[in-house]
Design an enzyme around this catalytic site. Structure first.
Site, PDB file in Angstrom:
ATOM      1  CB  CYS A   1      -3.158   4.097  -5.311  1.00  0.00           C
ATOM      2  SG  CYS A   1      -4.456   3.221  -4.389  1.00  0.00           S
ATOM      3  CB  THR A   2      -1.514  -1.442  -4.507  1.00  0.00           C
ATOM      4  OG1 THR A   2      -2.237  -1.196  -3.283  1.00  0.00           O
ATOM      5  CG2 THR A   2      -0.035  -1.284  -4.232  1.00  0.00           C
TER       6      THR A   2
ATOM      7  CB  CYS B   1      -0.844  -0.050   1.270  1.00  0.00           C
ATOM      8  SG  CYS B   1      -1.834   1.431   1.552  1.00  0.00           S
TER       9      CYS B   1
HETATM   10  N1  DGL Z   1      -3.965   0.669  -1.967  1.00  0.00           N
HETATM   11  C1  DGL Z   1      -3.550   1.777  -1.202  1.00  0.00           C
HETATM   12  C2  DGL Z   1      -2.404   2.541  -1.797  1.00  0.00           C
HETATM   13  O1  DGL Z   1      -1.608   1.938  -2.474  1.00  0.00           O
HETATM   14  C3  DGL Z   1      -4.519   2.549  -0.381  1.00  0.00           C
HETATM   15  C4  DGL Z   1      -5.723   3.118  -1.006  1.00  0.00           C
HETATM   16  C5  DGL Z   1      -6.621   3.635   0.084  1.00  0.00           C
HETATM   17  O2  DGL Z   1      -6.980   2.835   0.943  1.00  0.00           O
HETATM   18  O3  DGL Z   1      -6.929   4.824   0.070  1.00  0.00           O
HETATM   19  O4  DGL Z   1      -2.242   3.717  -1.576  1.00  0.00           O
END
Ligand code: DGL
Length: 256
Positions: free
Chosen positions: A177-178, A66
């Protein structure tokens, strides 16, 4: 590994390709997603609880799958568990800069990532004089988390954020963002021809593989188990669509 929800499965998939016999444990913190619109203290607290849970299960390598949690919590995690290798995920600013010809580079990420000191330092270090266009994609991770990927609300968000970058004239965009990996085809379509998209999942997986090799002999059972603080059925549907290997899915302990 962990993420605020399903986003980190894009990293899990890449890790599994490079390390097919690793013992993988993944926590999707979907009950607390999105992290990107939460406070730094909240995200740190979640990251620490989840890391403690994984260490308690014998993890010696933790992947913060994340960008947001990496941006605000990885230093804390490294301080607290110095014997663990903790690998984070950051927007691919350096490869995006390398891919750009016109020196206008976009980054799509959460608000919390873009505001973080860690991200600012990354840009200062890696932007090499390029003009950086930072697009906070409010609501996008939450929509990927909760909606069907073909949902018009989701499609609108993708169009809005991608068009802003296209109009700014970028020719390379780092997906920071993943979660966004799962809509990268729609992002690519909205950006239009000639704009490169940079996703760091494979680079992170390569780093995890290097770290795991250095820790050889850990001897854990191969396999993959996913836990969620949200709805296991929703996670199972998502996993069935995107992951092509056997895995176990369970609810995370309520104490988490
Ligand atoms: N998947 C996450 C990232 O890479 C977080 C997205 C979120 O929960 O806002 O930032």
């Amino acid at each position: 590994m962990f993420d605020s929800g399903v986003g980190g499965l894009s990293v899990l998939r890449a890790i599994r390709r490079q390390l097919p016999s690793a013992s993988l444990r993944y926590v999707a913190d979907s009950a607390h997603a999105p992290y990107g619109e939460k406070s730094v203290d909240f995200i740190r607290d979640r990251a620490e609880r989840i890391a403690a849970h994984l260490v308690g299960q014998g993890a010696t390598v933790i992947v913060v799958a994340c960008n947001t949690a990496t941006a605000v919590a990885i230093d804390e995690l490294r301080r607290r568990w110095p014997a663990c290798s903790i690998v984070g995920v950051e927007p691919g600013v350096r490869p995006a800069v390398a891919a750009s010809r016109n020196r206008h580079v976009g980054v799509m990420a959460t608000d919390a990532t873009l505001r973080s000191e860690r991200f600012r330092a990354l840009v200062a270090r890696e932007s090499d004089g390029c003009t950086m266009h930072l697009q906070a994609c409010s609501g996008l991770a939450a929509a990927i988390e909760q909606r069907d990927l073909k949902d018009p609300v989701l499609a609108d968000l993708v169009r809005r954020y991608a068009s802003a970058l296209r109009e700014a004239g970028v020719d390379a965009v780092a997906l920071g963002c993943t979660h966004y990996t799962f809509v990268s085809a729609a992002i690519e379509q909205s950006l239009g021809a000639g704009i490169r998209i940079i996703d760091t999942a494979s680079a992170v997986a390569a780093q995890v593989a290097r770290v795991c090799q250095a820790k050889e002999g850990a001897g854990a059972e191969p396999g993959c188990r996913l836990e969620t603080t949200g709805d296991p059925l929703r996670l199972a549907q998502f996993a069935a669509r995107w992951l092509d290997f056997d895995l176990e899915i369970a609810a995370a302990p309520v104490s988490l």
